[in-house]
Design a protein around this motif. Structure first.
Motif, PDB file in Angstrom:
ATOM      1  N   ASN A   1     -12.753   2.033  52.396  1.00  0.00           N
ATOM      2  CA  ASN A   1     -14.020   2.221  53.087  1.00  0.00           C
ATOM      3  C   ASN A   1     -13.866   1.929  54.613  1.00  0.00           C
ATOM      4  OD1 ASN A   1     -15.409   2.970  50.780  1.00  0.00           O
ATOM      5  ND2 ASN A   1     -15.979   0.844  50.287  1.00  0.00           N
ATOM      6  N   ALA A   2     -13.036   0.886  54.912  1.00  0.00           N
ATOM      7  CA  ALA A   2     -12.826   0.533  56.327  1.00  0.00           C
ATOM      8  C   ALA A   2     -12.099   1.652  57.054  1.00  0.00           C
ATOM      9  CB  ALA A   2     -12.027  -0.780  56.428  1.00  0.00           C
TER      10      ALA A   2
ATOM     11  N   ALA B   1     -12.161   6.026  60.948  1.00  0.00           N
ATOM     12  CA  ALA B   1     -11.975   7.434  61.291  1.00  0.00           C
ATOM     13  C   ALA B   1     -13.263   7.937  61.913  1.00  0.00           C
ATOM     14  CB  ALA B   1     -11.622   8.230  60.014  1.00  0.00           C
ATOM     15  N   ARG B   2     -14.350   7.518  61.493  1.00  0.00           N
ATOM     16  CA  ARG B   2     -15.598   7.943  62.052  1.00  0.00           C
ATOM     17  C   ARG B   2     -15.745   7.418  63.507  1.00  0.00           C
ATOM     18  NH1 ARG B   2     -20.067   6.932  57.317  1.00  0.00           N
ATOM     19  NH2 ARG B   2     -19.353   8.656  55.887  1.00  0.00           N
ATOM     20  N   ALA B   3     -15.178   6.245  63.687  1.00  0.00           N
ATOM     21  CA  ALA B   3     -15.367   5.637  65.001  1.00  0.00           C
ATOM     22  C   ALA B   3     -14.450   6.235  66.067  1.00  0.00           C
ATOM     23  CB  ALA B   3     -15.163   4.122  64.912  1.00  0.00           C
ATOM     24  N   GLY B   4     -13.458   6.962  65.615  1.00  0.00           N
ATOM     25  CA  GLY B   4     -12.551   7.573  66.593  1.00  0.00           C
ATOM     26  C   GLY B   4     -11.583   6.561  67.133  1.00  0.00           C
ATOM     27  N   ASP B   5     -11.407   6.763  68.440  1.00  0.00           N
ATOM     28  CA  ASP B   5     -10.409   5.881  69.077  1.00  0.00           C
ATOM     29  C   ASP B   5     -10.894   4.449  69.041  1.00  0.00           C
ATOM     30  OD1 ASP B   5      -8.749   8.033  69.644  1.00  0.00           O
ATOM     31  OD2 ASP B   5      -9.594   8.307  71.655  1.00  0.00           O
TER      32      ASP B   5
ATOM     33  N   PHE C   1      -9.164  -0.872  64.122  1.00  0.00           N
ATOM     34  CA  PHE C   1      -9.734  -1.320  62.861  1.00  0.00           C
ATOM     35  C   PHE C   1      -9.096  -0.611  61.694  1.00  0.00           C
ATOM     36  CE2 PHE C   1     -13.085  -1.283  59.580  1.00  0.00           C
ATOM     37  CZ  PHE C   1     -13.245  -2.674  59.427  1.00  0.00           C
ATOM     38  N   ALA C   2      -8.663   0.690  61.946  1.00  0.00           N
ATOM     39  CA  ALA C   2      -7.986   1.481  60.892  1.00  0.00           C
ATOM     40  C   ALA C   2      -6.655   0.857  60.569  1.00  0.00           C
ATOM     41  CB  ALA C   2      -7.827   2.935  61.363  1.00  0.00           C
TER      42      ALA C   2
ATOM     43  N   LYS D   1      -5.088  -2.808  52.953  1.00  0.00           N
ATOM     44  CA  LYS D   1      -4.808  -2.014  51.753  1.00  0.00           C
ATOM     45  C   LYS D   1      -3.437  -2.322  51.231  1.00  0.00           C
ATOM     46  CE  LYS D   1      -4.720   2.756  50.054  1.00  0.00           C
ATOM     47  NZ  LYS D   1      -3.476   2.612  49.364  1.00  0.00           N
ATOM     48  N   LYS D   2      -2.456  -2.447  52.110  1.00  0.00           N
ATOM     49  CA  LYS D   2      -1.083  -2.770  51.668  1.00  0.00           C
ATOM     50  C   LYS D   2      -1.072  -4.135  50.991  1.00  0.00           C
ATOM     51  CE  LYS D   2       1.452  -0.094  55.198  1.00  0.00           C
ATOM     52  NZ  LYS D   2       2.391  -0.174  56.331  1.00  0.00           N
ATOM     53  N   LEU D   3      -1.796  -5.067  51.611  1.00  0.00           N
ATOM     54  CA  LEU D   3      -1.834  -6.429  51.034  1.00  0.00           C
ATOM     55  C   LEU D   3      -2.464  -6.387  49.653  1.00  0.00           C
ATOM     56  CD1 LEU D   3      -1.377  -9.463  51.351  1.00  0.00           C
ATOM     57  CD2 LEU D   3      -3.609  -9.611  52.483  1.00  0.00           C
ATOM     58  N   ALA D   4      -3.504  -5.580  49.523  1.00  0.00           N
ATOM     59  CA  ALA D   4      -4.172  -5.474  48.214  1.00  0.00           C
ATOM     60  C   ALA D   4      -3.237  -4.847  47.204  1.00  0.00           C
ATOM     61  CB  ALA D   4      -5.452  -4.645  48.366  1.00  0.00           C
TER      62      ALA D   4
END
Length: 825
Positions: free
Chosen positions: A171-172, A177-181, A186-187, A194-197
């Motif tokens: 979701n993050a 991606a919505r926020a752009g640069d 944050f991406a 995600k890797k940690l999860a």
């Protein structure tokens, strides 16, 4: 010449007077013929008795030699026993040593067993501790298993967090991606999250897989622990069983040790006993040597006796020759037949010797019919038709040698076959003799009397003058049975013609209802009897008056009154004799009366009969109140107590036993005799005693001949009887009256214990032990009370002064052949 005349009035005394004619024959008084005949017979009988003594001496010599042989064998046996005991003693000592070693080994084994038992106990304790440790470990593993389950739950939480974290990272990323640069940074963070999860999820999977493997191993561990628990339990059970075995071993060893100690003690005692036995056998050896010496002396003395008898026999021959020459000088022109008149109580019931069993018949027939052996006036046996006899080593086979030339009254010589014939005649079941019990001890007799055999196998003819008789078991009293008139020897050829011919001292000449006459048998093996003729009267008249009037030469005084009268007679000889017999009141044990059913009732009647009064009033000195059934001269009765006369006590017992509610009169039989006869008088006293008891009875008189018959006695409740011994042997006295199988058991008394004891007594050799058995038999019979014994009789034999040799045996028999008369007046 010399002339002899009577001296005064006294019979038989002669005195010499002046010699008248030298060389002439001598003249004597009128009694000289009797004296001459007596002289001849005495010399002849003396020679016969010397021969019989020689027979006895030969028997004694043979017995002495046999005794010497047996003593020698006994000495050898004793020596062998000593040697064997010495060996046995050594073996006993060796056994003692071995048992001592066994005891020590057992003690050592006991220590080892105790140690083993202790070790097993320790093993069981260790296994119990291991079992506790395994149970604890199992609990720890169970706890670990539970904790792994908690970790698995935690992993589920981690997986859930990882999943949610991964979802949040996704979701993050979308939001970055919505926020752009502006959301690029944050991406990057979201991607790392995600890797940690993902790593957390992967690690959780690895952890879960590892925990799963641990759980598998825990399961295996639990299973292994359960198996270990089973093995520990099995081991514990085996250890327990091992401990039980060790305990049993310990108990067995303790028992073995105890037994070993007892064996040791027993062997020690046995060894001491063996030493004593060896000492005793040494003493026995010494005694046997002395016995051998005594036997040698006895043998020497019997040889001396035989030599003396030979010399005596030669002297007897010389005496016979001189006596004959002297008697030829005696002038006896008139030789009147001298007849001896004897009176007896009643007529003999039977003249066939093998059927007779009453006393009067016995008195007559004993003097007519000879037997293999002879019973003299003392009641002892001596040679009869048999001159000698001996028993084989087996103790049951008797061999008899007959006198050669012994004759029957018909003149024929007696052989061994005649003996066998006579015995088989008496035992023949068709003959139905009441006297078969005399010969029942012979092997095969029972089979023959029951019709199962064609001959008596125990009687064997060896040759013309010898036969053997084999018994079932050793029984010395059997010899006395062979001397009875009923076991006489008969001539077969005459018996088959209806005439009974014997070989005794007298021949039966005539039989009437009032008397019988006997003639002397000239060829009698014992020598010619002194009296040529004897008349036996049984008229039932007054004997005492007949004696006083000179009608009778010999009578018997049977009562107190008669005896008191003859005691003061100057012309009478009195011979007072005990008679081995018993007068009694008998019960029919097979009747329906109270007395047949109740021994208490019979015992009560025993105390209700006033025996003392009967003896005092009727008999006086001629009777002795009976304590028991057997005369004291046969079996000592000092241990018995008199049953006191007590009518009132007897009445109480009889009332209790139901006698007075019997519902019928008691049937009593008495002998049909003159009122002064002993049986009749005794019966009247008994009837008075019964009346005093209030007993309802009916009396029937029976003639003497039919009195002792099965038919008569079976129809009565009570009878008055008498039994006189045939010999002095206790078994001989008991068998006829108390053996159920014998016809002369008139009461039909039947007690298996008595039968067993009688058989037992026959096999006992020791006379004292044998007598103890007979005492026990008498006590048993008295307890059962088939008889009420009244008295034991005595008889006064009364003869004229000029009669010599009139004696009565303890069996109540007069040997007529021994009687001689000194005068014919």
């Amino acid at each position: 010449m010399l002339k002899f005349i009577k001296k005064g009035k006294k019979q038989g005394n002669i005195e010499p007077v002046e010699k008248e004619n030298k060389g002439a024959r001598l003249e004597f008084s009128k009694d000289a013929g009797i004296l001459k005949k007596n002289q001849q017979h005495i010399v002849e009988r003396l020679a016969m008795k010397i021969d019989e003594t020689a027979f006895a001496t030969d028997n004694l010599i043979k017995i002495t030699y046999d005794l010497a042989d047996h003593v020698e064998v006994q000495m050898d046996s004793i020596n062998n026993v000593v040697n064997e005991m010495g060996t046995y003693s050594a073996l006993a000592e060796e056994v003692f040593a071995n048992t001592e070693n066994s005891r020590q080994i057992a003690a050592t084994t006991l220590d080892i067993a105790n140690s083993g038992n202790e070790a097993v106990t320790n093993s069981i304790n260790a296994m119990n501790e291991i079992q506790k440790s395994v149970i604890y470990a199992k609990e720890v593993v169970n706890n670990l298993n539970k904790k792994s389950e908690h970790i698995d739950e935690m992993l589920k939480v981690i997986n859930n967090i990882s999943y949610n974290t991964n979802l949040l990272a996704l979701n993050a990323s979308i939001e970055a991606a919505r926020a752009g640069d502006a959301g690029r940074g944050f991406a990057v963070v979201a991607n790392e999250v995600k890797k940690l999860a993902d790593n957390s999820a992967h690690s959780a999977d690895q952890i879960a897989k590892t925990i799963q493997e641990i759980n598998g191993e825990i399961t295996n561990t639990m299973k292994a622990m359960d198996d270990s628990m089973l093995r520990i339990q099995e081991g514990a059970e085996i250890a327990n069983n091992t401990m039980i075995v060790f305990n049993e071993i310990i108990d067995a060893i303790n028992t073995t040790s105890k037994v070993t100690e007892e064996i040791n003690e027993a062997i020690a005692k046995q060894t001491a006993s063996l030493e004593s036995v060896i000492d005793c056998t040494v003493d026995m050896t010494d005694t046997s040597k002395r016995v051998t010496s005594l036997v040698d002396i006895a043998s020497l003395n019997t040889q001396y006796t035989k030599t003396s008898l030979k010399i005596l026999a030669e002297v007897s021959k010389d005496l016979h020759s001189i006596s004959n020459k002297l008697l030829e000088e005696i002038d006896t022109d008139v030789l009147a037949e001298n007849v001896l008149n004897i009176s007896i109580n009643s007529k003999p019931i039977e003249f066939d010797p093998q059927l007779a069993h009453d006393q009067e018949s016995a008195q007559v027939l004993f003097n007519i019919y000879g037997a293999l052996l002879y019973i003299g006036s003392t009641g002892e046996i001596s040679p009869g038709v048999a001159k000698s006899w001996y028993v084989e080593d087996d103790g049951v086979t008797w061999t008899f040698s007959l006198r050669k030339g012994t004759k029957f009254h018909n003149g024929r010589e007696i052989t061994a076959n005649d003996v066998k014939y006579s015995y088989e005649r008496m035992l023949n079941p068709r003959f139905n003799s009441p006297n078969t019990w005399f010969l029942e001890h012979i092997e095969g007799a029972k089979e023959y009397t029951t019709g199962k055999a064609s001959e008596v196998i125990g009687v064997k003819v060896i040759d013309r003058y010898r036969l053997s008789i084999k018994l079932i078991n050793p029984y010395s009293g059997f010899l006395l049975n062979l001397g009875q008139f009923s076991t006489c020897i008969l001539a077969k050829e005459d018996v088959e013609q209806g005439k009974i011919t014997g070989c005794g001292p007298y021949i039966l000449e005539e039989v009437t209802d009032e008397y019988c006459s006997l003639l002397a048998f000239k060829d009698y093996y014992g020598g010619i009897p002194y009296q040529e003729k004897i008349v036996i009267n049984y008229r039932n008249d007054n004997d005492l008056e007949g004696f006083v009037d000179g009608k009778y030469d010999i009578i018997t005084a049977n009562s107190k009154d008669e005896f008191n009268k003859v005691k003061n007679m100057e012309n009478a000889n009195i011979y007072l004799a005990d008679v081995l017999g018993t007068y009694y009141l008998g019960f029919n044990m097979e009747s329906t009366s109270t007395f047949a059913k109740s021994k208490e009732a019979r015992q009560a009647l025993n105390m209700a009969i006033n025996k003392k009064k009967i003896v005092d009033d009727i008999l006086g000195e001629l009777g002795q109140e009976a304590k028991g059934i057997i005369p004291s001269r046969i079996v000592d009765n000092s241990c018995l107590t008199n049953i006191s006369y007590n009518s009132s006590k007897a009445k109480d017992i009889l009332k209790k036993e139901g006698l007075y509610s019997l519902g019928r009169a008691l049937k009593i039989i008495i002998r049909d005799e003159p009122e002064d006869a002993i049986f009749y008088r005794m019966s009247q006293y008994i009837l008075k005693d019964l009346e005093e008891l209030g007993i309802n009875y009916e009396v029937k008189k029976i003639d003497v001949k039919n009195y002792y018959t099965r038919e008569v006695i079976s129809n009565c409740d009570i009878f008055v009887g008498r039994w006189i011994a045939d010999t002095g042997d206790p078994d001989n006295y008991l068998q006829p009256s108390f053996n159920y199988n014998n016809l002369t058991n008139f009461t039909r008394y039947n007690n298996s214990k008595v039968m067993e004891l009688m058989d037992k007594a026959k096999e006992i050799i020791n006379p004292n032990k044998k007598m103890e058995v007979y005492k026990e038999i008498q006590k048993t019979i008295i307890e059962d009370s088939p008889w009420v014994p009244i008295f034991h009789p005595k008889i006064a034999l009364v003869s004229k002064k000029d009669i010599v040799g009139a004696r009565m045996s303890p069996l109540g028999i007069i040997n007529y052949e021994d009687i001689l008369m000194e005068s014919n007046n």
